[in-house]
Design a protein around this motif. Structure first.
Motif, PDB file in Angstrom:
ATOM      1  N   ARG A   9      71.169  39.915  -6.770  1.00  0.00           N
ATOM      2  CA  ARG A   9      70.325  40.271  -5.632  1.00  0.00           C
ATOM      3  C   ARG A   9      70.986  39.793  -4.340  1.00  0.00           C
ATOM      4  O   ARG A   9      71.547  38.708  -4.289  1.00  0.00           O
ATOM      5  CB  ARG A   9      68.939  39.633  -5.806  1.00  0.00           C
ATOM      6  N   VAL A  29      71.511  45.079  -1.970  1.00  0.00           N
ATOM      7  CA  VAL A  29      70.529  45.084  -3.067  1.00  0.00           C
ATOM      8  C   VAL A  29      69.357  44.193  -2.672  1.00  0.00           C
ATOM      9  O   VAL A  29      69.475  42.965  -2.629  1.00  0.00           O
ATOM     10  CB  VAL A  29      71.174  44.586  -4.386  1.00  0.00           C
ATOM     11  N   GLU A  38      67.102  38.040 -10.907  1.00  0.00           N
ATOM     12  CA  GLU A  38      68.164  37.696  -9.947  1.00  0.00           C
ATOM     13  C   GLU A  38      69.474  38.422 -10.247  1.00  0.00           C
ATOM     14  O   GLU A  38      70.193  38.811  -9.339  1.00  0.00           O
ATOM     15  CB  GLU A  38      68.408  36.171  -9.945  1.00  0.00           C
ATOM     16  N   GLU A  53      66.270  44.337  -4.210  1.00  0.00           N
ATOM     17  CA  GLU A  53      65.550  43.932  -5.426  1.00  0.00           C
ATOM     18  C   GLU A  53      66.293  44.474  -6.627  1.00  0.00           C
ATOM     19  O   GLU A  53      66.908  45.538  -6.579  1.00  0.00           O
ATOM     20  CB  GLU A  53      64.118  44.476  -5.411  1.00  0.00           C
ATOM     21  N   LEU A  54      66.222  43.731  -7.693  1.00  0.00           N
ATOM     22  CA  LEU A  54      66.951  44.069  -8.916  1.00  0.00           C
ATOM     23  C   LEU A  54      66.005  43.744 -10.054  1.00  0.00           C
ATOM     24  O   LEU A  54      65.207  42.817  -9.952  1.00  0.00           O
ATOM     25  CB  LEU A  54      68.149  43.120  -8.958  1.00  0.00           C
ATOM     26  N   LEU A 102      67.758  49.183  -9.313  1.00  0.00           N
ATOM     27  CA  LEU A 102      68.042  48.465  -8.079  1.00  0.00           C
ATOM     28  C   LEU A 102      67.349  49.175  -6.927  1.00  0.00           C
ATOM     29  O   LEU A 102      67.201  50.389  -6.924  1.00  0.00           O
ATOM     30  CB  LEU A 102      69.550  48.326  -7.838  1.00  0.00           C
ATOM     31  N   ALA A 150      61.170  42.082 -11.440  1.00  0.00           N
ATOM     32  CA  ALA A 150      62.364  41.674 -10.685  1.00  0.00           C
ATOM     33  C   ALA A 150      63.090  40.527 -11.385  1.00  0.00           C
ATOM     34  O   ALA A 150      62.479  39.708 -12.075  1.00  0.00           O
ATOM     35  CB  ALA A 150      61.959  41.267  -9.277  1.00  0.00           C
TER      36      ALA A 150
END
Length: 608
Positions: free
Chosen positions: A222, A237, A251, A239-240, A261, A249
């Motif tokens: 992220r 990015v 990290e 949010e992942l 993503l 979500a």
């Protein structure tokens, strides 16, 4: 959560339509504890309203699960795929992201046409196949016969077939164990340069474009900057995460994992399905091969019934095209319907679904012209034209060769129905290829047929002849010269461009008569006589006349001289003549839909 590559399994479920993929996916979600029992609902992964209404999967969906096998924890990434032939492109995209495929067959229906098409697609993509039969709890289940059919048609070892029930959950644990043991772990290096495949995306009003990715190599964090290689655009990015099955979500994501993503991607045209995501700058990874462009086979015009909605329709189509790349559109105008779009689809069911999604998701009323397939024309000058629209057909004198698309159709049906289906295919100018017996009671019949004949009503006719037991699957073979013509419909002497169709010359008379007859019932009477005609070039092949509304102008003349009445009638006749020359015929929207329903003939309607 970081997972060692050896403990990841990416697989999809492939099967014929209605063989229980989504129900089995529900049991897998339950068994792995991904979804709490109280939150569980049927067909958990079919979250589109239209999917739930129709009871079919339209979009492929991804979900990550944790499963403990022999004391070790594994991450299972499942991609649920559609079964209908029109959505085969969704299946091919899912296969590119997996190392294994769970091949599901209904214990009562047996091997169907689309089972074979999807199984061969998975084998050709180099996937490890885990065969299973579903619905073993049903009264009319015949597992041993079905396993014999699987061995006969797909060369599957009978001892490897898992038995399970998506309804009761029986055998699901053993099935998951077989997936862990048989499906290979993804080969990817978490320390290499980032290389991820975009396999789907959708547009969220609040977050912009949400991109579904499968990481082939490297690690994604992220806050990192990434570049989409096809457009060359760089995004941060924001949010992942992974789907469990809602978005969750995290990290980091690493090689072998499947997730999503969210960047600050406001323009839906920035995301291309099949694109590669890597790092910005010189050290970017190589682009992945992506996907083959889907071949659109059916085209029709979509027009807003209220001309004011043109821009709204354009926005709705753009958002839909980002979520469904197998559909394309371009603007066009029609004298009868105004401004609209020419849209290309993979088949008739796909066309119907897109139209319904537009009406439901964008709340736009649509008018649709008769669907037609793509043709090729070689002109006298030696030029090859691809024709998506009957209005674009040049004059007959300028055509050297008119070619139509031919598809190879595999029918899987009870052996007792072979005769009637062969008769049906011969009526539709099909060419026999072969017959194969899958078991003593079921056979596969293969024919080469014109695509135009297949898309109109072949599916409906097949279902009615085989009492619902026959299934079909087709693929394009190529374009073959044929005796084709463009048939125009004239209303009041004027050609209505939206009603033109391309058809076989031998079929033109029958279709022409069916269309003019249908239109006669749909167009209201006017103050003057209206002629409805079907024409091939300048030759009229069918005609119906709507008689004029008559007003009794002599009503007030009682007794007296006959010349008074004659004078009034002559005056009325003169008025009607003048009205006919300047008056325009109002064709209601339902008349266009009525012609669409006549499909290929008097009593046929389009079938998926």
């Amino acid at each position: 959560m970081s997972v060692d590559c050896q403990h990841i399994r990416n697989f999809c479920i492939v099967a014929h339509i209605d063989h229980g993929k989504s129900t089995l996916a529900d049991r897998i979600l339950e068994k792995t504890g991904t979804v709490e029992r109280r939150e569980m609902r049927e067909q958990m992964l079919d979250d589109m309203e239209l999917e739930r209404q129709r009871g079919i999967t339209i979009k492929a969906r991804a979900v990550s699960m944790r499963f403990k096998h022999k004391g070790e924890l594994y991450e299972l990434n499942l991609i649920d795929t559609p079964g209908h032939v029109d959505f085969h492109y969704e299946v091919s995209r899912s296969l590119a992201c997996c190392e294994g495929a769970l091949l599901l067959v209904d214990a009562s229906q047996g091997v169907e046409a689309q089972t074979m098409a999807n199984a061969y697609a998975a084998i050709n993509a180099g996937l490890e196949i885990v065969p299973a039969i579903n619905k073993i709890d049903m009264v009319n289940a015949r597992p041993d016969e079905v396993i014999a059919e699987m061995e006969q048609t797909l060369g599957i070892d009978p001892f490897e077939v898992q038995r399970c029930s998506g309804k009761t959950g029986a055998g699901v644990e053993e099935l998951l164990g077989a997936i862990v043991e048989k499906v290979p772990a993804p080969t990817g290096d978490p320390d290499a340069t980032l290389q991820a495949m975009v396999f789907d995306s959708h547009y969220d009003t609040f977050r912009g474009a949400i991109t579904y990715i499968r990481l082939m190599n490297g690690t994604l964090t992220r806050g990192q900057k990434v570049r989409f290689l096809k457009t060359g655009k760089t995004f941060e990015v924001l949010e992942l995460g992974q789907f469990v099955p809602e978005r969750k979500a995290c990290e980091t994501l690493q090689a072998g994992q499947v997730g999503y993503l969210i960047g600050n991607i406001k323009d839906v045209r920035e995301v291309h399905i099949g694109d590669t995501v890597s790092i910005p700058g010189e050290g970017a990874a190589e682009a992945l091969p992506g996907y083959q462009e889907p071949k659109r086979m059916v085209f029709c015009g979509l027009y807003p019934s209220d001309g004011q909605d043109f821009e709204e329709l354009r926005d709705a189509l753009t958002k839909l095209a980002i979520n469904d790349p197998s559909f394309e559109f371009e603007p066009e105008t029609s004298d009868a319907l105004g401004f609209g779009f020419r849209c290309g689809f993979l088949g008739l069911l796909h066309m119907e679904i897109v139209q319904q999604r537009l009406e439901q998701e964008a709340d736009i009323d649509l008018v649709q012209t008769a669907p037609n397939v793509t043709y090729e024309i070689v002109t006298k000058q030696g030029e090859t034209l691809r024709i998506y629209n009957p209005q674009k057909v040049p004059d007959a004198g300028n055509i050297e060769e008119f070619r139509q698309p031919i598809v190879r159709v595999n029918f899987v049906l009870p052996s007792g129905e072979i005769g009637p289906i062969m008769q049906l295919c011969n009526d539709k100018r099909g060419v026999y290829v072969k017959t194969e017996y899958l078991s003593p009671t079921r056979a596969m019949l293969v024919y080469d047929l014109p695509l135009a004949e297949v898309i109109y009503d072949m599916h409906d006719k097949l279902k009615s002849i085989t009492k619902g037991y026959g299934t079909m699957d087709y693929e394009l073979v190529g374009y073959v010269p044929a005796d084709l013509v463009r048939m125009d419909i004239l209303v009041g002497g004027n050609r209505v461009d939206a009603l033109s169709v391309i058809c076989d010359k031998r079929d033109a008379d029958r279709r022409g008569r069916a269309i003019v007859k249908k239109l006669r019932g749909e167009i209201d009477r006017h103050q003057f006589e209206v002629a409805i005609q079907a024409a091939l070039g300048s030759r009229i092949i069918a005609r119906e006349t709507i008689s004029a509304l008559r007003k009794n102008v002599t009503a007030k003349c009682y007794g007296g001289d006959i010349t008074r009445k004659r004078k009034l009638l002559a005056k009325q006749k003169e008025g009607k003549k003048r009205m006919k020359s300047i008056g325009s015929v109002d064709i209601p929207q339902k008349a266009f839909l009525a012609v669409l329903e006549t499909g290929g003939g008097e009593d046929s309607k389009p079938g998926g």
